[in-house]
Design a protein around this motif. Structure first.
Motif, short mmCIF file in Angstrom:
data_model
loop_
_atom_site.label_atom_id
_atom_site.label_comp_id
_atom_site.label_asym_id
_atom_site.label_seq_id
_atom_site.Cartn_x
_atom_site.Cartn_y
_atom_site.Cartn_z
N LEU A 20 0.83 -1.21 0.00
CA LEU A 20 0.00 0.00 0.00
C LEU A 20 0.87 1.26 0.00
N PHE A 21 2.05 1.15 0.61
CA PHE A 21 2.97 2.30 0.67
C PHE A 21 4.35 1.86 0.16
N PRO A 22 4.45 1.60 -1.14
CA PRO A 22 5.66 0.98 -1.69
C PRO A 22 6.93 1.83 -1.61
N ARG A 23 6.78 3.13 -1.49
CA ARG A 23 7.97 4.00 -1.44
C ARG A 23 8.26 4.51 -0.03
N CYS A 24 7.60 3.90 0.94
CA CYS A 24 7.75 4.34 2.34
C CYS A 24 8.30 3.21 3.21
N SER A 25 8.94 3.61 4.28
CA SER A 25 9.22 2.64 5.33
C SER A 25 7.92 2.44 6.10
N ILE A 26 7.62 1.20 6.42
CA ILE A 26 6.40 0.91 7.18
C ILE A 26 6.76 0.03 8.36
N ASN A 27 5.90 0.07 9.40
CA ASN A 27 6.16 -0.80 10.54
C ASN A 27 4.87 -1.21 11.22
N GLY A 28 4.97 -2.14 12.15
CA GLY A 28 3.80 -2.61 12.85
C GLY A 28 4.17 -3.55 13.99
N CYS A 45 -1.31 -9.02 13.26
CA CYS A 45 -0.41 -7.87 13.37
C CYS A 45 -1.24 -6.60 13.32
N VAL A 46 -0.66 -5.53 13.84
CA VAL A 46 -1.29 -4.21 13.77
C VAL A 46 -0.36 -3.30 12.97
N PRO A 47 -0.76 -2.91 11.76
CA PRO A 47 0.05 -1.97 10.98
C PRO A 47 0.08 -0.61 11.68
N LEU A 48 1.26 -0.06 11.88
CA LEU A 48 1.38 1.20 12.61
C LEU A 48 1.54 2.41 11.70
N LEU A 170 -8.16 -1.69 1.66
CA LEU A 170 -8.97 -1.84 2.87
C LEU A 170 -8.12 -1.67 4.13
N LEU A 171 -6.82 -1.87 4.00
CA LEU A 171 -5.95 -1.86 5.17
C LEU A 171 -5.84 -0.47 5.77
N VAL A 172 -5.97 -0.40 7.08
CA VAL A 172 -5.83 0.86 7.81
C VAL A 172 -4.67 0.71 8.79
N ASP A 173 -3.68 1.59 8.69
CA ASP A 173 -2.62 1.58 9.70
C ASP A 173 -2.91 2.69 10.71
N PHE A 174 -2.11 2.76 11.74
CA PHE A 174 -2.37 3.72 12.81
C PHE A 174 -2.24 5.16 12.28
N ASP A 175 -1.33 5.35 11.35
CA ASP A 175 -1.20 6.65 10.67
C ASP A 175 -2.53 7.07 10.07
N GLY A 176 -3.15 6.14 9.34
CA GLY A 176 -4.42 6.42 8.68
C GLY A 176 -5.53 6.70 9.69
N HIS A 177 -5.50 5.99 10.81
CA HIS A 177 -6.48 6.20 11.86
C HIS A 177 -6.34 7.60 12.47
N LEU A 178 -5.11 8.06 12.66
CA LEU A 178 -4.90 9.39 13.22
C LEU A 178 -5.39 10.49 12.27
N ASP A 179 -5.31 10.21 10.97
CA ASP A 179 -5.83 11.17 9.98
C ASP A 179 -7.36 11.19 9.98
N ASP A 180 -7.95 10.03 10.24
CA ASP A 180 -9.41 9.90 10.24
C ASP A 180 -9.79 8.86 11.28
N THR A 182 -12.36 7.62 12.32
CA THR A 182 -13.44 6.66 12.04
C THR A 182 -12.89 5.38 11.39
N LYS A 183 -11.64 5.44 10.93
CA LYS A 183 -11.03 4.26 10.31
C LYS A 183 -10.54 3.29 11.37
N ASP A 184 -10.79 2.01 11.15
CA ASP A 184 -10.54 0.96 12.14
C ASP A 184 -9.14 0.37 12.00
N TRP A 185 -8.25 0.74 12.94
CA TRP A 185 -6.87 0.23 12.87
C TRP A 185 -6.76 -1.24 13.25
N THR A 186 -7.85 -1.81 13.80
CA THR A 186 -7.81 -3.26 14.09
C THR A 186 -8.15 -4.09 12.85
N ASN A 187 -8.60 -3.41 11.80
CA ASN A 187 -8.79 -4.04 10.48
C ASN A 187 -9.70 -5.26 10.48
#
Length: 205
Positions: A20-28, A45-48, A170-180, A182-187
């Motif tokens: 989903l974020f191919p040019r970024c470092s991601i973690n979880g 896992c919980v995408p962060l 469909l995947l929501v990471d914690f970053d996305g949850h902080l932006d909105d 209403t998005k479910d970071w537990t996916n």
């Protein structure tokens, strides 16, 4: 430290997070719903984050919220995963080591998993993961023979199928949850989709 088993759900979500974020470092965070003792079974896992990984306040906020959720759902944090922005670099960064150390303070058999972005093609026959364990206060490479991903070909097929059908959106990471918020970071929606696709292959996740 003994064997580590990685579930279909955990791998697919890490894979989709990276795609989903191919040019970024991601973690979880890696979670387990099994009782302590014996092998470490990473069941979810919980995408962060996908930006500003070293930003301590956001990471601390995420860890606290995930801890609370785990207590409510009979799970525990057993490890950490990361994929670096440079696909060919799968070495743990200072940020990865710091968070993994923090997890190891609470769970001594914690694992640190790095995704190898250069080996995430559907044609690769082995899981694109590099795993470390903490030994004598240092993170060292874990013996590959003690890492299990059951039904790897089926898991890989599910990951590829979900990517091709656009389900990674469909995947929501914690970053996305902080932006909105209403998005479910537990996916839960994504979890149900993975369960639906994996049940004929694995029987369960």
């Amino acid at each position: 430290m003994g064997e580590v088993e990685l579930s279909c759900r955990a791998y697919v979500k890490m894979y989709l997070h990276s795609c989903l974020f191919p040019r970024c470092s991601i973690n979880g965070l890696l979670l387990s719903s099994s009782s302590a003792g014996g092998a470490v079974c990473v069941t979810d896992c919980v995408p962060l984050l996908h930006s500003h990984l070293p930003l301590a306040p956001i990471t601390q906020l995420a860890l606290t919220q995930v801890d609370v959720w785990c207590a409510q759902t009979q799970q525990r944090i057993v490890g950490y995963y990361q994929a670096n922005a440079c696909a060919s670099d799968c070495s743990p960064t200072p940020c990865a080591l710091k968070i993994a150390d923090k997890i190891a303070e609470q769970f001594e058999s914690a694992v640190l998993l790095m995704l190898d972005g250069s080996k995430m093609s559907p044609d690769d026959r082995v899981p694109p993961i590099v795993m470390y364990e903490r030994r004598d206060s240092k993170w060292v490479l874990k013996d590959k023979h003690t890492i299990m991903l059951r039904q790897w070909e089926e898991t890989q097929a599910i990951a590829s199928q979900m990517l091709e059908s656009g389900d990674h959106a469909l995947l929501v990471d914690f970053d996305g949850h902080l932006d909105d918020i209403t998005k479910d970071w537990t996916n839960q929606t994504l979890n149900a989709k993975i369960a639906e696709l994996s049940s004929p292959a694995n029987g369960n996740i």
